[in-house]
Scaffold this motif. Structure first.
Motif, PDB file in Angstrom:
ATOM      1  N   VAL A   1       0.857  -1.171   0.000  1.00 45.22           N
ATOM      2  CA  VAL A   1       0.000   0.000   0.000  1.00 45.22           C
ATOM      3  C   VAL A   1       0.896   1.224   0.000  1.00 45.22           C
ATOM      4  O   VAL A   1       1.828   1.318   0.795  1.00 45.22           O
ATOM      5  N   ARG A   2       0.613   2.146  -0.881  1.00 45.90           N
ATOM      6  CA  ARG A   2       1.408   3.357  -0.934  1.00 45.90           C
ATOM      7  C   ARG A   2       0.936   4.331   0.132  1.00 45.90           C
ATOM      8  O   ARG A   2      -0.245   4.674   0.197  1.00 45.90           O
ATOM      9  N   LEU A   3       1.857   4.771   0.963  1.00 48.05           N
ATOM     10  CA  LEU A   3       1.577   5.710   2.036  1.00 48.05           C
ATOM     11  C   LEU A   3       2.399   6.963   1.815  1.00 48.05           C
ATOM     12  O   LEU A   3       3.609   6.882   1.637  1.00 48.05           O
ATOM     13  N   VAL A   4       1.747   8.094   1.835  1.00 43.53           N
ATOM     14  CA  VAL A   4       2.419   9.365   1.603  1.00 43.53           C
ATOM     15  C   VAL A   4       2.152  10.301   2.765  1.00 43.53           C
ATOM     16  O   VAL A   4       1.007  10.686   3.007  1.00 43.53           O
ATOM     17  N   GLU A   5       3.211  10.667   3.465  1.00 43.96           N
ATOM     18  CA  GLU A   5       3.104  11.585   4.589  1.00 43.96           C
ATOM     19  C   GLU A   5       3.368  13.023   4.143  1.00 43.96           C
ATOM     20  O   GLU A   5       4.118  13.257   3.195  1.00 43.96           O
ATOM     21  N   SER A   6       2.784  13.954   4.860  1.00 43.11           N
ATOM     22  CA  SER A   6       3.020  15.360   4.581  1.00 43.11           C
ATOM     23  C   SER A   6       2.748  16.171   5.843  1.00 43.11           C
ATOM     24  O   SER A   6       2.120  15.686   6.782  1.00 43.11           O
ATOM     25  N   GLY A   7       3.220  17.408   5.855  1.00 47.58           N
ATOM     26  CA  GLY A   7       2.896  18.318   6.943  1.00 47.58           C
ATOM     27  C   GLY A   7       4.029  18.687   7.877  1.00 47.58           C
ATOM     28  O   GLY A   7       3.802  19.377   8.864  1.00 47.58           O
ATOM     29  N   GLY A   8       5.239  18.239   7.595  1.00 51.56           N
ATOM     30  CA  GLY A   8       6.355  18.587   8.455  1.00 51.56           C
ATOM     31  C   GLY A   8       6.744  20.047   8.320  1.00 51.56           C
ATOM     32  O   GLY A   8       6.232  20.778   7.476  1.00 51.56           O
ATOM     33  N   GLY A   9       7.654  20.457   9.177  1.00 52.97           N
ATOM     34  CA  GLY A   9       8.110  21.827   9.127  1.00 52.97           C
ATOM     35  C   GLY A   9       8.880  22.218  10.363  1.00 52.97           C
ATOM     36  O   GLY A   9       9.196  21.387  11.214  1.00 52.97           O
ATOM     37  N   LEU A  10       9.179  23.494  10.450  1.00 56.12           N
ATOM     38  CA  LEU A  10       9.905  24.057  11.578  1.00 56.12           C
ATOM     39  C   LEU A  10       8.939  24.846  12.446  1.00 56.12           C
ATOM     40  O   LEU A  10       8.179  25.679  11.946  1.00 56.12           O
ATOM     41  N   VAL A  11       8.978  24.587  13.734  1.00 54.61           N
ATOM     42  CA  VAL A  11       8.083  25.268  14.654  1.00 54.61           C
ATOM     43  C   VAL A  11       8.804  25.514  15.972  1.00 54.61           C
ATOM     44  O   VAL A  11       9.706  24.761  16.349  1.00 54.61           O
ATOM     45  N   GLN A  12       8.429  26.569  16.653  1.00 55.34           N
ATOM     46  CA  GLN A  12       9.002  26.857  17.958  1.00 55.34           C
ATOM     47  C   GLN A  12       8.350  26.002  19.031  1.00 55.34           C
ATOM     48  O   GLN A  12       7.218  25.535  18.880  1.00 55.34           O
ATOM     49  N   ALA A  13       9.081  25.781  20.108  1.00 56.43           N
ATOM     50  CA  ALA A  13       8.530  25.024  21.224  1.00 56.43           C
ATOM     51  C   ALA A  13       7.204  25.628  21.669  1.00 56.43           C
ATOM     52  O   ALA A  13       7.070  26.841  21.780  1.00 56.43           O
ATOM     53  N   GLY A  14       6.238  24.749  21.904  1.00 52.79           N
ATOM     54  CA  GLY A  14       4.913  25.195  22.280  1.00 52.79           C
ATOM     55  C   GLY A  14       3.964  25.347  21.111  1.00 52.79           C
ATOM     56  O   GLY A  14       2.756  25.511  21.310  1.00 52.79           O
ATOM     57  N   GLY A  15       4.490  25.277  19.909  1.00 50.69           N
ATOM     58  CA  GLY A  15       3.680  25.421  18.720  1.00 50.69           C
ATOM     59  C   GLY A  15       3.006  24.133  18.310  1.00 50.69           C
ATOM     60  O   GLY A  15       3.099  23.113  18.991  1.00 50.69           O
ATOM     61  N   SER A  16       2.340  24.179  17.157  1.00 55.40           N
ATOM     62  CA  SER A  16       1.571  23.041  16.676  1.00 55.40           C
ATOM     63  C   SER A  16       1.827  22.768  15.203  1.00 55.40           C
ATOM     64  O   SER A  16       2.150  23.667  14.432  1.00 55.40           O
ATOM     65  N   LEU A  17       1.663  21.518  14.833  1.00 55.52           N
ATOM     66  CA  LEU A  17       1.722  21.077  13.452  1.00 55.52           C
ATOM     67  C   LEU A  17       0.733  19.937  13.284  1.00 55.52           C
ATOM     68  O   LEU A  17       0.415  19.238  14.243  1.00 55.52           O
ATOM     69  N   ARG A  18       0.271  19.742  12.067  1.00 57.07           N
ATOM     70  CA  ARG A  18      -0.566  18.590  11.762  1.00 57.07           C
ATOM     71  C   ARG A  18       0.025  17.819  10.605  1.00 57.07           C
ATOM     72  O   ARG A  18       0.266  18.374   9.530  1.00 57.07           O
TER      73      ARG A  18
END
Length: 114
Positions: free
Chosen positions: A2-19
């Motif tokens: 099954v092909r799985l493709v991740e996305s949504g990484g990045g740089l964030v400061q402590a206390g921040g959020s990402l999805r």
């Protein structure tokens, strides 16, 4: 496979959020538990969170209370909402199917600065 493709990484400061998002091909997504893993520089890959077909979650102690795993079976997509990020969350993140373990892809890098 099954092909799985991740996305949504990045740089964030402590206390921040990402999805993060994980999109899957095919129809197999609907019948398996899905999971997020991560690997920090110089460390082994570790389990982060697992979500059942019906959206029942489990978490590693290190992220419990801060991360939320979920899935949308209609969209064949799994998510990892990461809140209150800490520098120790810095890692490459991967999604996979615990029951079958598909080949590891090239997950997005999450970098949390102090």
């Amino acid at each position: 496979q099954v092909r799985l493709v991740e996305s949504g990484g990045g740089l964030v400061q402590a206390g921040g959020s990402l999805r993060l998002s994980c999109s899957a091909s095919g129809s197999i997504f609907r019948i398996y538990r899905m999971a997020w893993y991560r690997q920090a520089p110089g460390k082994q890959r570790e389990h982060v969170a697992t979500v059942s077909v019906s959206n029942s979650p489990t978490y590693a102690d290190s992220v419990k209370g801060r991360f939320t795993i979920s899935r949308d079976n209609a969209k064949k997509t799994m998510y990892l909402q990461m809140n209150d990020l800490k520098p120790e969350d810095t890692a490459v993140y991967y999604c996979n199917v615990p029951a079958t373990l598909q080949p590891w892809g090239e997950g997005p890098l999450v970098t949390v600065s102090s």
